[in-house]
Design a protein around this motif. Structure first.
Motif, PDB file in Angstrom:
ATOM      1  N   ARG A  20       0.811  -1.213   0.000  1.00  0.00           N
ATOM      2  CA  ARG A  20       0.000   0.000   0.000  1.00  0.00           C
ATOM      3  C   ARG A  20       0.849   1.270   0.000  1.00  0.00           C
ATOM      4  O   ARG A  20       0.327   2.371   0.121  1.00  0.00           O
ATOM      5  CB  ARG A  20      -0.962  -0.009   1.184  1.00  0.00           C
ATOM      6  CG  ARG A  20      -1.976  -1.152   1.105  1.00  0.00           C
ATOM      7  CD  ARG A  20      -3.145  -0.939   2.014  1.00  0.00           C
ATOM      8  NE  ARG A  20      -3.930   0.242   1.628  1.00  0.00           N
ATOM      9  CZ  ARG A  20      -5.001   0.667   2.294  1.00  0.00           C
ATOM     10  NH1 ARG A  20      -5.417   0.009   3.370  1.00  0.00           N
ATOM     11  NH2 ARG A  20      -5.659   1.738   1.908  1.00  0.00           N
ATOM     12  N   ILE A  22       3.803   2.021   1.976  1.00  0.00           N
ATOM     13  CA  ILE A  22       4.648   2.395   3.112  1.00  0.00           C
ATOM     14  C   ILE A  22       6.058   1.899   2.826  1.00  0.00           C
ATOM     15  O   ILE A  22       6.292   0.693   2.674  1.00  0.00           O
ATOM     16  CB  ILE A  22       4.127   1.790   4.427  1.00  0.00           C
ATOM     17  CG1 ILE A  22       2.666   2.195   4.670  1.00  0.00           C
ATOM     18  CG2 ILE A  22       5.008   2.226   5.592  1.00  0.00           C
ATOM     19  CD1 ILE A  22       2.420   3.679   4.734  1.00  0.00           C
ATOM     20  N   TYR A  70       0.709   5.188   7.715  1.00  0.00           N
ATOM     21  CA  TYR A  70       0.701   6.299   6.760  1.00  0.00           C
ATOM     22  C   TYR A  70       0.862   7.638   7.477  1.00  0.00           C
ATOM     23  O   TYR A  70       1.681   8.482   7.067  1.00  0.00           O
ATOM     24  CB  TYR A  70      -0.601   6.276   5.966  1.00  0.00           C
ATOM     25  CG  TYR A  70      -0.696   7.356   4.920  1.00  0.00           C
ATOM     26  CD1 TYR A  70      -0.010   7.247   3.716  1.00  0.00           C
ATOM     27  CD2 TYR A  70      -1.486   8.489   5.120  1.00  0.00           C
ATOM     28  CE1 TYR A  70      -0.097   8.238   2.750  1.00  0.00           C
ATOM     29  CE2 TYR A  70      -1.584   9.482   4.163  1.00  0.00           C
ATOM     30  CZ  TYR A  70      -0.890   9.355   2.975  1.00  0.00           C
ATOM     31  OH  TYR A  70      -0.964  10.337   2.019  1.00  0.00           O
ATOM     32  N   GLU A  73       4.422   7.908   8.752  1.00  0.00           N
ATOM     33  CA  GLU A  73       5.376   8.178   7.680  1.00  0.00           C
ATOM     34  C   GLU A  73       5.287   9.634   7.225  1.00  0.00           C
ATOM     35  O   GLU A  73       6.314  10.286   6.981  1.00  0.00           O
ATOM     36  CB  GLU A  73       5.111   7.233   6.506  1.00  0.00           C
ATOM     37  CG  GLU A  73       6.160   7.311   5.416  1.00  0.00           C
ATOM     38  CD  GLU A  73       5.982   6.213   4.375  1.00  0.00           C
ATOM     39  OE1 GLU A  73       6.832   5.311   4.295  1.00  0.00           O
ATOM     40  OE2 GLU A  73       4.986   6.275   3.621  1.00  0.00           O
ATOM     41  N   GLN A  74       4.074  10.167   7.126  1.00  0.00           N
ATOM     42  CA  GLN A  74       3.893  11.538   6.685  1.00  0.00           C
ATOM     43  C   GLN A  74       4.428  12.556   7.696  1.00  0.00           C
ATOM     44  O   GLN A  74       4.753  13.683   7.333  1.00  0.00           O
ATOM     45  CB  GLN A  74       2.413  11.809   6.406  1.00  0.00           C
ATOM     46  CG  GLN A  74       1.877  11.120   5.163  1.00  0.00           C
ATOM     47  CD  GLN A  74       2.493  11.657   3.883  1.00  0.00           C
ATOM     48  OE1 GLN A  74       2.771  12.848   3.763  1.00  0.00           O
ATOM     49  NE2 GLN A  74       2.721  10.780   2.927  1.00  0.00           N
TER      50      GLN A  74
END
Length: 217
Positions: A20, A22, A70, A73-74
């Protein structure tokens, strides 16, 4: 538990995150190290690694693994960062962040959730996480000055200016913004020397952020 008996969701956990999108190795490592089954209700432990949100106490939820990965990570968290989380929930997001930064301050309005999260985090040795019972929407009451990173894990209808002011220059804030009932947009805000730069990321669904400290449950 023998490998053959492991839930297929757990076996596919890391692969699904990579599929997805990552890719940050530190985030993937943190997701692998933190036992998600510790943060869900006992009846849901067999489903802990399924890519879906699950209910927890006080009518709240633990976000699906992809959303946790997500958002993390952002944030682009670094080892020296101080991170503020609004909405502790089960403590899972704070546990993931604890592996990536210097200090996490996480605020929860439900005493039941705050106490349970604190015990889980202590058991895992997440000594760099402080769990506070409080109103995360009362920005002036949040201790700690400015933060390198801020993550909001409940739906807000708009990002308060007072919360943006708690960001260091160069800091990043991630929050699900939109109506309390329905779909929100995950917004990434970066504080620059010139002001604030916003970017819409993906659509999400979070439980609403509510004011005040909740009554005992």
């Amino acid at each position: 538990m023998p490998a053959a008996q492991k839930p297929p969701e757990k076996m596919m956990f890391q692969l699904n995150l990579r599929r997805r999108g990552i890719s940050e190795q530190a985030v993937l490592r943190a997701m692998e190290e933190i036992p998600r089954e510790m943060f869900v209700e006992p009846a849901d432990r067999d489903s802990a690694y399924r890519d879906s949100a699950l209910g927890i106490a006080c009518g709240q939820t633990i976000s699906q693994p992809f959303v946790v990965a997500y958002m993390t990570e952002q944030l682009q968290v670094q080892k020296g960062h101080n991170v503020l989380e609004l909405g502790t929930g089960s403590g899972y997001q704070a546990a993931i962040l604890s592996r990536l930064c210097r200090q996490v301050l996480t605020i929860e309005r439900y005493r039941t959730l705050a106490d349970r999260a604190r015990r889980r985090l202590e058991k895992l040795g997440c000594d760099n996480v402080e769990v506070l019972l409080g109103d995360g929407l009362e920005i002036s009451a949040i201790p700690g000055g400015q933060f390198d990173r801020i993550i909001v894990t409940a739906a807000i209808e708009q990002i308060p200016d007072a919360l943006l002011e708690r960001l260091q220059t160069g800091g990043i804030l991630i929050a699900p913004v939109g109506p309390h009932r329905g779909t929100q947009t995950l917004i990434r805000t970066v504080r620059t020397e010139a002001g604030f730069e916003r970017r819409n990321l993906v659509e999400v669904r979070f439980v609403p952020a509510l004011p005040g400290i909740a009554r005992e449950l």
